[in-house]
Design an enzyme around this catalytic site. Structure first.
Site, PDB file in Angstrom:
ATOM      1  NE  ARG A  52      -0.201  -5.028  50.268  1.00  0.00           N
ATOM      2  CZ  ARG A  52      -1.036  -5.167  51.294  1.00  0.00           C
ATOM      3  NH1 ARG A  52      -1.300  -6.359  51.781  1.00  0.00           N
ATOM      4  NH2 ARG A  52      -1.612  -4.127  51.838  1.00  0.00           N
ATOM      5  CE1 TYR A 104      21.361 -16.025  40.851  1.00  0.00           C
ATOM      6  CE2 TYR A 104      19.991 -15.532  42.750  1.00  0.00           C
ATOM      7  CZ  TYR A 104      20.607 -15.129  41.575  1.00  0.00           C
ATOM      8  OH  TYR A 104      20.465 -13.845  41.147  1.00  0.00           O
ATOM      9  CG  ASP A 176      15.773 -22.274  42.476  1.00  0.00           C
ATOM     10  OD1 ASP A 176      15.294 -22.304  41.323  1.00  0.00           O
ATOM     11  OD2 ASP A 176      16.382 -21.281  42.928  1.00  0.00           O
ATOM     12  CE  LYS A 201      17.556 -15.441  36.586  1.00  0.00           C
ATOM     13  NZ  LYS A 201      17.998 -16.170  37.757  1.00  0.00           N
TER      14      LYS A 201
HETATM   15  C1  LIG Z   1      18.058 -15.921  39.157  1.00  0.00           C
HETATM   16  C2  LIG Z   1      17.863 -17.008  40.123  1.00  0.00           C
HETATM   17  C3  LIG Z   1      17.210 -16.796  41.348  1.00  0.00           C
HETATM   18  C4  LIG Z   1      16.729 -15.429  41.770  1.00  0.00           C
HETATM   19  O1  LIG Z   1      15.710 -14.953  40.973  1.00  0.00           O
HETATM   20  P1  LIG Z   1      15.426 -13.385  40.677  1.00  0.00           P
HETATM   21  O2  LIG Z   1      14.275 -13.421  39.765  1.00  0.00           O
HETATM   22  O3  LIG Z   1      16.676 -12.846  40.056  1.00  0.00           O
HETATM   23  O4  LIG Z   1      15.137 -12.746  41.986  1.00  0.00           O
HETATM   24  C5  LIG Z   1      17.008 -17.875  42.179  1.00  0.00           C
HETATM   25  N1  LIG Z   1      17.454 -19.105  41.847  1.00  0.00           N
HETATM   26  C6  LIG Z   1      18.095 -19.355  40.699  1.00  0.00           C
HETATM   27  C7  LIG Z   1      18.562 -20.734  40.385  1.00  0.00           C
HETATM   28  C8  LIG Z   1      18.336 -18.316  39.792  1.00  0.00           C
HETATM   29  O5  LIG Z   1      18.987 -18.565  38.657  1.00  0.00           O
END
Ligand SMILES: *Cc1c(COP(=O)(O)O)cnc(C)c1O
Length: 389
Positions: A52, A104, A176, A201
């Site tokens: 962890r 998001y 982000d 992604k």
């Molecule tokens: C998918 C996404 C998230 C969240 O990520 P997860 O891996 O699904 O928890 C946060 N910000 C953006 C822009 C996203 O497309």
């Protein structure tokens, strides 16, 4: 503070994890599928005690992400949401955070339905105008949290402008960077303090893992993120860390190809009589297009577009054969979603409408298939949707 990148980003990506294995020089980082590590003797371990806290495979992935974003420290989490939650552990009851007004859906849900109950306050603003952002800053504002382009409306934030104003006031700027990936946009170089990712992604890129990351420049901030990772425990597993490294290796070719495809498809959609409006920074006339290209190396591979009416959406989505109806983006397969009822369903309809998110809108994440197949698929589905009453 910015570490100078020695090699170009496609080289860094292709060689992610190379040299991470100190034992045998294995080029593919081994999956250290272990929870614990034997101590050499009392009071002395070999850099690892409990997975962890640290795991060699995860560490290799974290180093690779830090290098790609031009930071000093990467910290990997079990999801993008866990990464964002870790950033939020920096704040205390009463603190205020200014966010992009088209976030998001999951991030909005975390802020509004969980963190608000802990006494954090959130406001949502258009991050494209740094002066307007400055006006909304309060005495208790501790951070700005922005996405650019936003999901799903592709609004452009001014990373450098907002970061500069924030820094002047001692406010942290967090970007982000999921939509662009470090291949196309590097917010730390533009002055942001922290980058977060849904590694699910573009970074992972194969729709086979859920993961997240935070990258920082300031080592103190990096240490605090590592502390949050260990203290909260939402860590990326050894196997998922390996998958992430494996995915990152092809980041440059995947994103370039997907973006090329997206440019073809955006032009097709923009010229199609049954498409009402296309949101894509690569198209002429996109709001703040110049700002986008001043801070990013390309328009990306995500396109949103509106059909003329809400009732055309289900027949259109159901008619698609090659493009998959599925809730994600950034992978090798082309995916399409209906943000209003899928990814952004937790945002109240009035608030969706207020930012311009309508039930007529669909979001397409373009993959690396043959672009002709994708255009053919869209064309036949649009024809069916048009004929549908
Ligand atoms: C998918 C996404 C998230 C969240 O990520 P997860 O891996 O699904 O928890 C946060 N910000 C953006 C822009 C996203 O497309």
């Amino acid at each position: 503070m910015q570490l100078k990148r020695k090699r170009s980003i496609d080289t860094l990506a292709a060689q992610a994890g190379v040299d991470a294995d100190r034992a045998f020089g294995s080029v593919s980082v081994p999956i250290y599928q272990t929870a614990i590590y034997r101590y050499e003797k009392f009071g002395k371990h070999r850099g690892f005690d409990y997975s962890r806290s640290e795991n060699p495979t995860r560490q290799a992935a974290e180093t690779a992400l830090a290098d790609l974003e031009g930071g000093t420290r990467g910290v990997a989490f079990s999801s993008g949401m866990a990464a964002i939650q870790a950033v939020m552990t920096l704040f205390r009851t009463g603190d205020h955070i200014l966010c992009s007004d088209d976030l998001y859906g999951g991030t909005y849900r975390l802020f509004e339905q969980i963190l608000k109950h802990y006494g954090l306050a959130f406001d949502y603003v258009d991050m494209g105008d740094p002066r307007a952002v400055e006006k909304r800053m309060r005495k208790k504002t501790r951070a700005v949290f922005l996405e650019t382009p936003t999901n799903p409306l592709m609004k452009i934030a001014d990373i450098g402008g907002v970061a500069r104003i924030s820094r002047k006031k001692g406010i942290l700027s967090v970007v982000d960077n999921t939509f662009m990936s470090p291949l196309l946009q590097r917010p730390l170089a533009l002055g942001a303090d922290m980058v977060v990712h849904s590694a699910t992604k573009f970074l992972g890129g194969h729709n086979d893992l859920i993961g997240g990351a935070v990258v920082t420049v300031d080592p103190d901030l990096g240490e605090r993120m590592h502390f949050a990772q260990k203290a909260v425990g939402a860590v990326l597993s050894p196997f998922d860390s390996w998958l992430l490294l494996r995915g990152v290796k092809t980041l440059a070719v995947r994103v370039s190809r997907a973006q090329q495809n997206a440019e073809v498809i955006a032009a097709f959609l923009a010229a199609h009589p049954f498409v009402r409006k296309v949101f894509y920074p690569g198209l002429p006339g996109h709001t703040r297009r110049e700002l986008h290209f001043s801070q990013a190396d390309g328009p990306g591979a995500v396109i949103s577009f509106e059909l003329p009416r809400k009732s055309a959406v289900p027949p259109f989505l159901n008619a698609l054969k090659t493009i998959l109806l599925a809730e994600s983006l950034g992978g090798v397969e082309s995916l399409i979603t209906h943000p209003s009822t899928m990814t952004h369903a937790d945002i109240p309809l009035e608030e969706q409408a207020a930012v311009g998110l309508t039930p007529r809108l669909v979001r397409l994440s373009v993959g690396i298939e043959n672009p002709d197949d994708l255009v053919t698929d869209l064309a036949q589905a649009l024809r069916k949707a048009k004929g549908h009453r």
